[in-house]
Design a protein around this motif. Structure first.
Motif, mmCIF file in Angstrom:
data_model
loop_
_atom_site.group_PDB
_atom_site.id
_atom_site.type_symbol
_atom_site.label_atom_id
_atom_site.label_comp_id
_atom_site.label_asym_id
_atom_site.label_seq_id
_atom_site.Cartn_x
_atom_site.Cartn_y
_atom_site.Cartn_z
ATOM 1 N N LEU A 33 -27.474 1.548 -9.623
ATOM 2 C CA LEU A 33 -28.904 1.680 -9.356
ATOM 3 C C LEU A 33 -29.146 2.281 -7.975
ATOM 4 C CD1 LEU A 33 -31.719 1.073 -10.506
ATOM 5 C CD2 LEU A 33 -31.602 -1.160 -9.396
ATOM 6 N N TRP A 34 -28.346 1.841 -6.996
ATOM 7 C CA TRP A 34 -28.445 2.434 -5.652
ATOM 8 C C TRP A 34 -28.069 3.911 -5.686
ATOM 9 C CZ3 TRP A 34 -24.180 4.471 -3.008
ATOM 10 C CH2 TRP A 34 -24.459 4.929 -1.720
ATOM 11 N N ARG A 35 -27.053 4.244 -6.476
ATOM 12 C CA ARG A 35 -26.631 5.639 -6.591
ATOM 13 C C ARG A 35 -27.734 6.497 -7.207
ATOM 14 N NH1 ARG A 35 -21.728 8.486 -7.001
ATOM 15 N NH2 ARG A 35 -22.325 10.668 -6.633
ATOM 16 N N ILE A 36 -28.421 5.957 -8.194
ATOM 17 C CA ILE A 36 -29.510 6.696 -8.821
ATOM 18 C C ILE A 36 -30.639 6.930 -7.826
ATOM 19 C CG2 ILE A 36 -31.356 6.505 -10.553
ATOM 20 C CD1 ILE A 36 -29.348 5.120 -12.380
ATOM 21 N N GLY A 37 -30.938 5.873 -7.043
ATOM 22 C CA GLY A 37 -32.029 6.013 -6.084
ATOM 23 C C GLY A 37 -31.714 6.946 -4.934
ATOM 24 N N SER A 38 -30.450 7.095 -4.592
ATOM 25 C CA SER A 38 -30.076 7.917 -3.436
ATOM 26 C C SER A 38 -29.623 9.318 -3.818
ATOM 27 C CB SER A 38 -28.950 7.225 -2.654
ATOM 28 O OG SER A 38 -27.795 7.049 -3.478
ATOM 29 N N ASP A 39 -29.498 9.598 -5.097
ATOM 30 C CA ASP A 39 -29.027 10.911 -5.545
ATOM 31 C C ASP A 39 -30.139 11.585 -6.340
ATOM 32 O OD1 ASP A 39 -27.756 12.935 -7.349
ATOM 33 O OD2 ASP A 39 -25.929 12.260 -6.346
ATOM 34 N N ALA A 40 -30.538 12.770 -5.912
ATOM 35 C CA ALA A 40 -31.654 13.473 -6.557
ATOM 36 C C ALA A 40 -31.335 13.832 -8.003
ATOM 37 C CB ALA A 40 -32.001 14.739 -5.771
ATOM 38 N N LEU A 41 -30.079 14.213 -8.278
ATOM 39 C CA LEU A 41 -29.706 14.586 -9.633
ATOM 40 C C LEU A 41 -29.781 13.389 -10.571
ATOM 41 C CD1 LEU A 41 -28.609 16.606 -11.695
ATOM 42 C CD2 LEU A 41 -26.287 16.008 -10.925
ATOM 43 N N TYR A 42 -29.200 12.263 -10.143
ATOM 44 C CA TYR A 42 -29.264 11.057 -10.958
ATOM 45 C C TYR A 42 -30.716 10.634 -11.191
ATOM 46 C CZ TYR A 42 -24.325 9.769 -11.312
ATOM 47 O OH TYR A 42 -22.993 9.718 -11.648
ATOM 48 N N SER A 43 -31.539 10.709 -10.163
ATOM 49 C CA SER A 43 -32.948 10.322 -10.296
ATOM 50 C C SER A 43 -33.669 11.208 -11.296
ATOM 51 C CB SER A 43 -33.640 10.394 -8.936
ATOM 52 O OG SER A 43 -33.060 9.505 -8.016
ATOM 53 N N GLN A 44 -33.385 12.499 -11.261
ATOM 54 C CA GLN A 44 -34.021 13.420 -12.194
ATOM 55 C C GLN A 44 -33.579 13.134 -13.632
ATOM 56 O OE1 GLN A 44 -33.077 17.520 -11.456
ATOM 57 N NE2 GLN A 44 -34.443 18.285 -13.038
ATOM 58 N N ILE A 45 -32.288 12.869 -13.806
ATOM 59 C CA ILE A 45 -31.780 12.569 -15.149
ATOM 60 C C ILE A 45 -32.408 11.281 -15.677
ATOM 61 C CG2 ILE A 45 -29.728 11.933 -16.458
ATOM 62 C CD1 ILE A 45 -28.124 13.773 -14.583
ATOM 63 N N LEU A 46 -32.488 10.259 -14.814
ATOM 64 C CA LEU A 46 -33.060 8.980 -15.235
ATOM 65 C C LEU A 46 -34.521 9.139 -15.640
ATOM 66 C CD1 LEU A 46 -32.756 5.924 -15.605
ATOM 67 C CD2 LEU A 46 -33.452 5.658 -13.217
ATOM 68 N N SER A 47 -35.286 9.889 -14.854
ATOM 69 C CA SER A 47 -36.703 10.081 -15.176
ATOM 70 C C SER A 47 -36.880 10.799 -16.504
ATOM 71 C CB SER A 47 -37.390 10.867 -14.055
ATOM 72 O OG SER A 47 -36.837 12.164 -13.933
ATOM 73 N N THR A 48 -35.915 11.640 -16.865
ATOM 74 C CA THR A 48 -35.975 12.341 -18.149
ATOM 75 C C THR A 48 -35.608 11.410 -19.290
ATOM 76 O OG1 THR A 48 -35.406 14.440 -17.097
ATOM 77 C CG2 THR A 48 -35.094 14.286 -19.476
ATOM 78 N N LEU A 49 -34.549 10.626 -19.108
ATOM 79 C CA LEU A 49 -34.053 9.790 -20.194
ATOM 80 C C LEU A 49 -34.921 8.565 -20.445
ATOM 81 C CD1 LEU A 49 -30.183 9.853 -19.642
ATOM 82 C CD2 LEU A 49 -31.626 11.395 -20.950
#
Length: 273
Positions: A33-49
């Protein structure tokens, strides 16, 4: 009345055991969860999924609710006094349980749905209604139909075992009191059977969340399908499927823990009575 039920760990182990697997899973989940919040790519993927999570939950809840009702009907039919009903229920359960969910999904989507539309058009021509097109039968409802048919056979066996676990003496006592078949089933049989049925029924619900990912093969935009589309667009398969797995794990592990908590409460209530 018996003594108190020993408290067990969330994984069902002895009272002295600590659920180290759960601590490790929580730590890994928080790190990701911390990785998603600190990484723009992960955040973008999460917002899509996340948009697909609503479809996944909708398919799961609707399919499971309808499959539970159909499974209960099959279980009651399998225990009825009619030979035809008993044999028809067994035929349905044994045939459907032998077909993989994926094959059933493809069959319902590309065979049953077009056949249903064709049958409707024949009726519509007779009564003067507008004919329908195969594409008017949404893919999401074709997928739901397949899951309902597939899971109702397994849920029927859960209900059948739960109904069989109710002591015959209590049913006979209800007959002696003058209760009819419906009242006996509603007030005597079903409430006691639910104590046995609820835990495995919850496990089937968790399993359906995972099996709902199969609807992606017919183009339903659930989590898995959005993950496939996203990975095909950004070519970041590792990151994309990490997020897909993370979302499913959050849902399934969370529900599994709730089900185990329910099992412990039911066991305690059974011991108190």
């Amino acid at each position: 009345m018996t003594g108190p039920v020993p408290r067990s760990t969330p994984d069902g182990g002895p009272p002295g055991d600590r659920p180290w697997w759960l601590y490790a899973a929580i730590a890994l989940g928080l790190f990701f969860l911390w990785r998603i919040g600190s990484d723009a790519l992960y955040s973008q993927i999460l917002s899509t999924l996340v948009r697909g999570a609503g479809i996944t939950l909708f398919v799961t809840v609707v399919s499971f609710s309808l499959a539970t009702l159909l499974g209960l009907g099959l279980a009651v039919a399998s225990r009825s006094g009619s030979l035809i009903l008993r044999q028809a229920a067994r035929f349905y359960v044994e045939i459907v349980r032998g077909i993989p969910i994926l094959v059933l999904l493809l069959y319902c989507a590309f065979v049953v749905a077009p056949a249903a539309v064709a049958a409707w058009n024949e009726i519509a021509a007779l009564v003067g209604f507008e004919p329908a097109l195969t594409r008017d039968f949404p893919l999401i409802w074709r997928a739901i139909m397949a899951l309902v048919i597939g899971y109702s056979a397994f849920i029927a066996e859960v209900f059948r075992a739960g109904l069989a676990a109710v002591p015959v003496g209590q049913v006979e006592a209800a007959k002696a009191l003058g209760l009819g078949p419906w009242l006996r089933f509603r007030h005597i049989v079903l409430p006691q059977a639910l104590r046995t049925i609820l835990p495995p029924l919850g496990n089937d619900f968790v399993a359906m969340i995972k099996d709902s990912s199969l609807v992606s093969v017919v183009g339903v935009l659930d989590i898995t399908q959005l993950g496939k589309v996203t990975a095909a667009g950004n070519f970041r398969y590792f990151e994309t499927y990490n997020v897909v797995a993370y979302i499913y794990l959050v849902m399934t592990i969370g529900l599994s823990l709730l089900i185990r908590r329910l099992e412990r409460r039911l066991a305690k209530r059974r011991a108190d009575t």
